[in-house]
Design a protein around this motif. Structure first.
Motif, PDB file in Angstrom:
ATOM      1  N   PRO A   1     -16.172  -9.681  -8.637  1.00  0.00           N
ATOM      2  CA  PRO A   1     -15.993  -9.283  -7.242  1.00  0.00           C
ATOM      3  C   PRO A   1     -15.891  -7.768  -7.093  1.00  0.00           C
ATOM      4  CG  PRO A   1     -14.407 -10.985  -7.866  1.00  0.00           C
ATOM      5  CD  PRO A   1     -15.080 -10.538  -9.128  1.00  0.00           C
TER       6      PRO A   1
ATOM      7  N   GLN B   1     -13.635  -9.466   5.445  1.00  0.00           N
ATOM      8  CA  GLN B   1     -13.307 -10.297   4.285  1.00  0.00           C
ATOM      9  C   GLN B   1     -13.973 -11.656   4.487  1.00  0.00           C
ATOM     10  OE1 GLN B   1     -11.596  -8.933   1.839  1.00  0.00           O
ATOM     11  NE2 GLN B   1     -10.578  -7.202   2.854  1.00  0.00           N
TER      12      GLN B   1
ATOM     13  N   PRO C   1      -7.173  -9.600  13.068  1.00  0.00           N
ATOM     14  CA  PRO C   1      -5.859 -10.260  13.111  1.00  0.00           C
ATOM     15  C   PRO C   1      -4.727  -9.376  13.635  1.00  0.00           C
ATOM     16  CG  PRO C   1      -6.427  -9.687  10.856  1.00  0.00           C
ATOM     17  CD  PRO C   1      -7.600  -9.304  11.701  1.00  0.00           C
TER      18      PRO C   1
ATOM     19  N   TYR D   1     -19.882 -20.584  -1.943  1.00  0.00           N
ATOM     20  CA  TYR D   1     -20.195 -19.171  -2.086  1.00  0.00           C
ATOM     21  C   TYR D   1     -20.930 -18.920  -3.390  1.00  0.00           C
ATOM     22  CZ  TYR D   1     -19.732 -14.142  -2.542  1.00  0.00           C
ATOM     23  OH  TYR D   1     -20.012 -12.806  -2.686  1.00  0.00           O
TER      24      TYR D   1
ATOM     25  N   GLU E   1       0.842  -1.190   0.000  1.00  0.00           N
ATOM     26  CA  GLU E   1       0.000   0.000   0.000  1.00  0.00           C
ATOM     27  C   GLU E   1       0.886   1.252   0.000  1.00  0.00           C
ATOM     28  OE1 GLU E   1      -3.992  -1.074   2.369  1.00  0.00           O
ATOM     29  OE2 GLU E   1      -2.162  -1.708   3.387  1.00  0.00           O
TER      30      GLU E   1
ATOM     31  N   PRO F   1      -5.452 -16.823   2.421  1.00  0.00           N
ATOM     32  CA  PRO F   1      -6.447 -17.262   1.441  1.00  0.00           C
ATOM     33  C   PRO F   1      -6.299 -16.522   0.123  1.00  0.00           C
ATOM     34  CG  PRO F   1      -7.472 -15.901   3.148  1.00  0.00           C
ATOM     35  CD  PRO F   1      -6.052 -16.111   3.568  1.00  0.00           C
ATOM     36  N   ILE F   2      -6.455 -17.260  -0.940  1.00  0.00           N
ATOM     37  CA  ILE F   2      -6.398 -16.613  -2.261  1.00  0.00           C
ATOM     38  C   ILE F   2      -7.677 -15.787  -2.452  1.00  0.00           C
ATOM     39  CG2 ILE F   2      -7.487 -18.584  -3.449  1.00  0.00           C
ATOM     40  CD1 ILE F   2      -5.471 -17.939  -5.787  1.00  0.00           C
ATOM     41  N   HIS F   3      -7.553 -14.654  -3.150  1.00  0.00           N
ATOM     42  CA  HIS F   3      -8.728 -13.807  -3.376  1.00  0.00           C
ATOM     43  C   HIS F   3      -9.474 -14.286  -4.621  1.00  0.00           C
ATOM     44  CE1 HIS F   3     -11.260 -10.242  -3.731  1.00  0.00           C
ATOM     45  NE2 HIS F   3     -10.845  -9.865  -2.522  1.00  0.00           N
ATOM     46  N   GLU F   4     -10.796 -14.189  -4.525  1.00  0.00           N
ATOM     47  CA  GLU F   4     -11.628 -14.607  -5.663  1.00  0.00           C
ATOM     48  C   GLU F   4     -11.178 -13.944  -6.961  1.00  0.00           C
ATOM     49  OE1 GLU F   4     -15.864 -13.912  -5.052  1.00  0.00           O
ATOM     50  OE2 GLU F   4     -16.209 -14.068  -7.215  1.00  0.00           O
ATOM     51  N   LYS F   5     -10.719 -12.690  -6.847  1.00  0.00           N
ATOM     52  CA  LYS F   5     -10.257 -11.967  -8.043  1.00  0.00           C
ATOM     53  C   LYS F   5      -9.095 -12.691  -8.720  1.00  0.00           C
ATOM     54  CE  LYS F   5     -11.332  -7.140  -7.075  1.00  0.00           C
ATOM     55  NZ  LYS F   5     -10.818  -5.849  -6.603  1.00  0.00           N
TER      56      LYS F   5
ATOM     57  N   SER G   1      -9.808  -3.117   1.445  1.00  0.00           N
ATOM     58  CA  SER G   1      -8.629  -3.740   2.041  1.00  0.00           C
ATOM     59  C   SER G   1      -8.737  -3.948   3.550  1.00  0.00           C
ATOM     60  CB  SER G   1      -7.387  -2.878   1.754  1.00  0.00           C
ATOM     61  OG  SER G   1      -7.182  -2.727   0.375  1.00  0.00           O
TER      62      SER G   1
ATOM     63  N   ARG H   1     -10.226 -15.879 -10.346  1.00  0.00           N
ATOM     64  CA  ARG H   1     -10.881 -15.624 -11.631  1.00  0.00           C
ATOM     65  C   ARG H   1      -9.841 -15.276 -12.706  1.00  0.00           C
ATOM     66  NH1 ARG H   1     -16.382 -15.126 -11.699  1.00  0.00           N
ATOM     67  NH2 ARG H   1     -17.301 -15.299  -9.623  1.00  0.00           N
TER      68      ARG H   1
ATOM     69  N   ILE I   1     -14.253 -15.352   3.966  1.00  0.00           N
ATOM     70  CA  ILE I   1     -13.376 -16.439   3.512  1.00  0.00           C
ATOM     71  C   ILE I   1     -14.104 -17.764   3.712  1.00  0.00           C
ATOM     72  CG2 ILE I   1     -11.177 -17.624   3.931  1.00  0.00           C
ATOM     73  CD1 ILE I   1     -10.269 -14.798   5.121  1.00  0.00           C
TER      74      ILE I   1
ATOM     75  N   GLY J   1     -11.148 -21.626   1.751  1.00  0.00           N
ATOM     76  CA  GLY J   1      -9.808 -21.125   1.421  1.00  0.00           C
ATOM     77  C   GLY J   1      -9.777 -19.966   0.443  1.00  0.00           C
ATOM     78  N   VAL J   2     -10.968 -19.460   0.083  1.00  0.00           N
ATOM     79  CA  VAL J   2     -10.994 -18.336  -0.865  1.00  0.00           C
ATOM     80  C   VAL J   2     -11.595 -17.090  -0.188  1.00  0.00           C
ATOM     81  CG1 VAL J   2     -11.918 -17.497  -3.066  1.00  0.00           C
ATOM     82  CG2 VAL J   2     -11.217 -19.896  -2.828  1.00  0.00           C
ATOM     83  N   ASN J   3     -10.951 -15.968  -0.432  1.00  0.00           N
ATOM     84  CA  ASN J   3     -11.438 -14.689   0.067  1.00  0.00           C
ATOM     85  C   ASN J   3     -12.358 -14.057  -0.984  1.00  0.00           C
ATOM     86  OD1 ASN J   3     -11.871 -12.084   0.869  1.00  0.00           O
ATOM     87  ND2 ASN J   3      -9.710 -11.625   1.304  1.00  0.00           N
ATOM     88  N   HIS J   4     -13.644 -13.952  -0.668  1.00  0.00           N
ATOM     89  CA  HIS J   4     -14.602 -13.401  -1.636  1.00  0.00           C
ATOM     90  C   HIS J   4     -14.805 -11.892  -1.468  1.00  0.00           C
ATOM     91  CE1 HIS J   4     -15.676 -17.255  -3.461  1.00  0.00           C
ATOM     92  NE2 HIS J   4     -15.486 -17.770  -2.250  1.00  0.00           N
ATOM     93  N   GLY J   5     -13.909 -11.277  -0.716  1.00  0.00           N
ATOM     94  CA  GLY J   5     -13.989  -9.826  -0.563  1.00  0.00           C
ATOM     95  C   GLY J   5     -14.878  -9.427   0.601  1.00  0.00           C
TER      96      GLY J   5
ATOM     97  N   TYR K   1       2.250  -9.797   9.663  1.00  0.00           N
ATOM     98  CA  TYR K   1       1.201 -10.821   9.764  1.00  0.00           C
ATOM     99  C   TYR K   1       0.911 -11.423   8.387  1.00  0.00           C
ATOM    100  CZ  TYR K   1      -3.466 -12.844  10.290  1.00  0.00           C
ATOM    101  OH  TYR K   1      -4.549 -13.685  10.261  1.00  0.00           O
TER     102      TYR K   1
END
Lengths: 690, 690
Positions: B271, B192, B168, B264, A321, A666-670, B149, A673, B194, B197-201, A655
């Motif tokens: 997203p 976020q 966290p 999900y 950031e 965790p992997i982001h949905e973005k 974020s 995709r 989750i 294992g996937v972060n959907h935002g 962290y």
């Protein structure tokens, strides 16, 4: 920054800022760093008032506020050092500071400067040790800026050898006076002195108003102003007088005396000049507000720049950031204000120097007094406005955190709000400066020979009428136009000086000409009204011209200090700061320079681009430049300026990195995709190849 | 004014300002006029917080805050009327208003717009009657503007069919939340999401945080933000979550759902678009801050103009002291702001109309939603900044009286300060508008044929891409230059519209071109960073362009309303108001018009002279124009706006006149000296004659 990039020597700059009264400033900062002098956020008004009074007692007991009083009475006759020390109190608690200003800077100063030795001996010791708290009763609800027209009367009665202080109507109630609601036992009251049927104008009188036990004296009424927008530790209030009798000797008679038989005399013949001389002795208030405003803006910038240098928001191309202070807009908001704070700090030191020269008697000339008044009337408006503006921009730049009382910005802004209208309304003061410039301008033509003057001026390039009066250029505008052809040439001090000088001079010349034309060939009976109307039509422009003049004085002060620096790196960075201030002034007033053909449209655009470059250069040194303000942590007291955000950022970053390393992030949905899309594309390609 | 001078029909203008939701506004004003809803100046924080909570209960009991909720649950499905009524509360007590906004506009709205019917039935009745006070937990100390974020996680556990809400690290503490420190029993928490294992935002979750008795739920911590720069009736605080478990059903699942097994799904595939759709439902906050800011600036102008029209200072040629509002500088300070308040009021009404169209479903199109977001993101920054600026100028124009809490200006300013950074930081919002303009601009060239576009544009003079997107001129600049040759031509709406439109279009074109050039022929690996750098270099200019666009929209709104007027006098005065606003924009941005050759230097000077004339014309109607704001005395509650100064002036004047008539008015030493001088002169003459 590469290794060969210039570095600021913070200590050198800090010393330049501490200036001539370094010892007094450091001493005052050390004292004010003690918790007992600090604002308690949200403290209810009544408790805050009690606390402020006790803080004043502690200041008096510590010998922190007596520097300006006569050595013979336990003071130091140190006028400059007194104001310097006073200015440093603003970051402890502005309520305490201004209540101290009321007691010693206004009430005490009026006795000192308007009274004579008997008065000093009789009252000053008790003023100095706070056993006699007092109010400064000048302003009336009906007359703020126009002190000469106050309604309160002091009519001499030769039978009783007394003055009768009287409030003839509601508009003449004394208003907004610190110490009037609760703590004041006496007041210096400004009233029309009437003796033998003649009004000799406004004079100051010492009037007991309350017993030490808190009871009002006969004939005196007081009302409490209650809650204000800030400075709620001060017990502001109203006073009114119903035929209150005081001894003849209570007239503070340095500039005007009444004999027992009622005969009036004064060392100054003209009533107008007499009034302005009396008022002029009270210039200290303006001087100290100017320096206090500078200190507050330095605090604001220290907070916002440190926080902006740590806080991150929105991910960048690098993956991390972005630091707020790396954003172009954030830099545009803070860097020009940083440059301005430097210019104002050095200008303030100049003002204090002239103030000290006059009041110490070292250089108490008419010209120096006039310069002092012009400079104080000019600097105080610009610095107090800039303090509010900078505190607000800093508050916004810090977002929600800037709104929390613990981060100081909102409290300082609320307390300093009144600085822009007290001790002289800012617009009225700038008009004073403007009138001085018009006088300086007219003085050039006293002999009536314009051509002679122009020749004379041409031979004195850069000469001044006086130290802080109207500057004159001895060069034709055409030459100037030639000179400033490229952006490079605008970077020289000469070009900046001449463009800024030229603007003031031309504006004043235009206003003078408009005023002259308005009453030309006008019948005498109509002349006064026409003149008033013409002046009114020019008022806004005159205030703009005065502002431009003061900015030039600030620019000069900054330039002078930069030129003194010998350390190459420091000088380079400070030159960028100076250029940012100077070119920033040109940019802000570009319409004028374009309309008057001083700068071309093309050069104007190049100038903005160059200002952008200067801003990003100064940004790299911004933390050093606010460190050089040297504000101790105990005076700054803003949580977000302590490195707390950098800690939080480091913790969050660590962290995420640890999670990533452990494969538990965790992997982001973005991303998922994007991967799927890439795979589909590869498959299609693959299929096509098969 | 001569008898044939135009007069404003105050009621006509008042009705135009009340607009479509007149009934709701008047109803809300009547309710808010009750003393129990009014700020108590200086009330300590703890007491103020208790009072604000009880005020909310009274609002709920009065049925004053449920208009936007579903009719089936006791609401009215009246979105526009709800916001209109809400805006009127600002002059009662902004703390009460914003605490109501937290409860019903944010916490309740999030359940309404992000939840589904089960959620509505389960929680909304208790939200509506305040038996369930709640917080809106979006902002984190580490992430303010960048909501996408946030660090808080909501990890789905299919075994337990629960989400685990977790903080966290310290940067992820929810921060600055109203109702979090004391009164909130639940919160809508943005985290976020989750699963598998996937972060959907970021999604919103309903989380109980406190028992009705005030005990924190297990795993939830709260800290008090303490004293703030304003709005101290609201218990802002922090929240953090340590592995807090909530049922799966507490996900507000309108835009994203998690099945029992953790699968999900969302009705919105992308997203990014999903996130912005969710956030978009919360636009109501921005809309209502915009309208509230307008109301506050109207109050400020009412106070300053009424007082300035009564207060006198410095004697004039006529013999009497001059009314402040007759001074050129005082007019320059207040009249342009009065014109601006009109433009902003009408623009605000337009925004509310679009808001209502979208949320009532009457016109819930993609284009209308996009327009709503652009308009809200554009108007809220300009009006909230203008409110602070106007409150401050009004406070200064009223001098010391402006600093007294009883005259309202400082309190409103302190409370509204945070409006400029909450519900979207103003600079970030304007950047959003700027990006929309860049997109609109790029859309023109989608077919890659610039020339074709230019021809198309030329044939649709004045056409727009959409109602509130980038405007386009179908005319060449050369033509424009021709047209605006004289000052007369600048007075037409057409000229003002075209100059203002041209500025936005040209600025956006220049920025787009700079951005394009920056990444042209740049290797792919460097492109992202170069693009970021280039955008950063243009950021300040983009925000200026967005500001210019919003000003044009305000100008359009004002012009549209003026054109609707049928009463000739009213229309004439309002046309001056419109011209003052429009030409004021040209004047303020004159550098741009000069540099770009749109206005000549000579015309620029004529324009300033004409603005001065407009100012003095509007001054004559200023009292009518603030009367038309229609603020009841109970809501204004400023002593200096009640005529008290006119009474004092009359009393003082009568006193002096009576003394003069009785021959007891003392002669001034100045007059005496003038008389003596005249007599001496006459004597000399006499002597010479003898």
């Amino acid at each position: 920054m590469t290794t060969s990039a210039p570095r600021v020597n913070v200590q050198l700059v800090a010393d330049a800022l501490l200036g001539k009264w370094k010892a007094e400033r450091l001493e005052s900062r050390a004292l004010a760093s003690d918790e007992r002098f600090h604002t308690i956020h949200g403290q209810p008004m009544d408790e805050h008032r009690i606390r402020a009074l006790s803080q004043l007692q502690q200041l008096a007991d510590a010998g922190a506020v007596q520097r300006a009083f006569p050595s013979s009475l336990g003071g130091n006759d140190n006028h400059g050092g007194n104001v310097a020390a006073f200015e440093e109190l603003v970051l402890a608690d502005p309520s305490m500071q201004i209540k101290a200003g009321v007691q010693w800077g206004l009430f005490g100063s009026a006795i000192l400067h308007l009274g004579t030795e008997e008065h000093h001996k009789k009252w000053l010791p008790a003023v100095m040790d706070l056993s006699l708290p007092g109010a400064f009763a000048m302003t009336e609800i009906g007359h703020g800026s126009d002190v000469a027209s106050v309604g309160t009367t002091a009519t001499y009665d030769p039978e009783a050898e007394e003055f009768e202080i009287h409030t003839p109507f509601k508009g003449a109630w004394k208003e907004f006076l610190g110490n009037a609601a609760l703590h004041g036992q006496a007041a210096v009251v400004f009233a029309q002195l009437i003796t033998k049927g003649v009004n000799h104008g406004v004079h100051a009188f010492f009037v007991p108003i309350r017993t030490p036990g808190g009871e009002m004296m006969p004939g005196i009424g007081s009302e409490d102003d209650g809650v204000k927008g800030g400075l709620n530790g001060i017990d502001n209030g109203r006073l009114h007088f119903t035929h209150v009798r005081i001894p003849r000797e209570n007239l503070l008679n340095r500039y005007g005396n009444v004999e027992a038989d009622g005969t009036y005399s004064s060392p100054i013949e003209s009533p107008g000049r007499r009034f302005f001389t009396m008022i002029g002795t009270l210039v200290q208030g303006r001087v100290s507000l100017d320096g206090s405003a500078v200190r507050a803006m330095q605090a604001a910038l220290t907070i916002a720049i440190r926080y902006g240098n740590e806080r991150r928001q929105f991910p960048g191309a690098s993956g991390r950031e972005i630091v707020l202070l790396d954003y172009g807009q954030h830099q545009r908001r803070l860097m020009p204000r940083l440059a301005q704070a430097y210019a104002m700090a050095f200008a303030s030191e100049r003002l204090l120097t002239v103030f000290d020269e006059v009041f110490s008697g070292a250089k108490d000339t008419d010209e120096n007094r006039e310069d002092l008044e012009t400079l104080a009337a000019g600097l105080k408006p610009l610095s107090t406005w800039a303090a509010l503006d900078t505190l607000q921009e800093a508050r916004e730049a810090c977002g929600g955190a800037g709104f929390m009382a613990k981060n100081r910005l909102t409290g300082l802004r609320a307390d300093l709000d009144i600085y822009v209208t007290f001790e002289g309304d800012n617009n009225v003061l700038l008009q004073l400066v403007g009138k001085r410039l018009l006088t300086d301008y007219a003085d050039q033509f006293k002999d009536g020979d314009k051509a002679a003057y122009a020749r004379a001026a041409a031979s004195q390039l850069g000469d001044r009428v006086s130290r802080f009066g109207l500057r004159q250029l001895g060069q034709s505008i055409a030459d100037l136009g030639q000179m400033a052809r490229s952006i490079e040439s605008l970077r020289t001090s000469e070009a900046q000086r001449e463009l800024l000088t030229d603007r003031v001079e031309t504006m004043i010349a235009e206003i003078a000409s408009a005023l002259r034309d308005a009453t030309k060939d006008v019948p005498k009976a109509e002349r006064a009204q026409r003149g008033e109307d013409a002046f009114n039509a020019q008022q806004h422009k005159l205030i703009q011209a005065a502002t431009a003049h003061v900015e030039l004085l600030q620019w000069e002060a900054l330039t002078e200090e930069v030129e003194k620096l010998t350390d190459a790196g420091t000088k380079q960075v400070m030159t960028w700061v100076r250029d940012l201030f100077g070119l920033g002034l040109l940019e802000r007033n570009m319409t004028w320079f374009l309309v008057h053909g001083r700068i071309s449209g093309q050069r104007a655009e190049a100038l903005t681009a160059y200002v952008d470059r200067l801003i990003s250069r100064v940004r790299d040194h911004a933390v050093d430049l606010v460190d050089a303000f040297g504000i101790p942590a105990e005076l700054l007291r803003a949580e977000i300026a302590t490195g707390i955000e950098a800690e939080r950022q480091a913790e969050a970053h660590a962290y995420v990195e640890a999670q990533r390393a452990a494969g538990t992030w965790p992997i982001h949905e973005k991303e998922l995709r994007a991967q799927a899309k890439a795979e589909a594309k590869a498959e299609t390609k693959d299929a096509a190849r098969r």
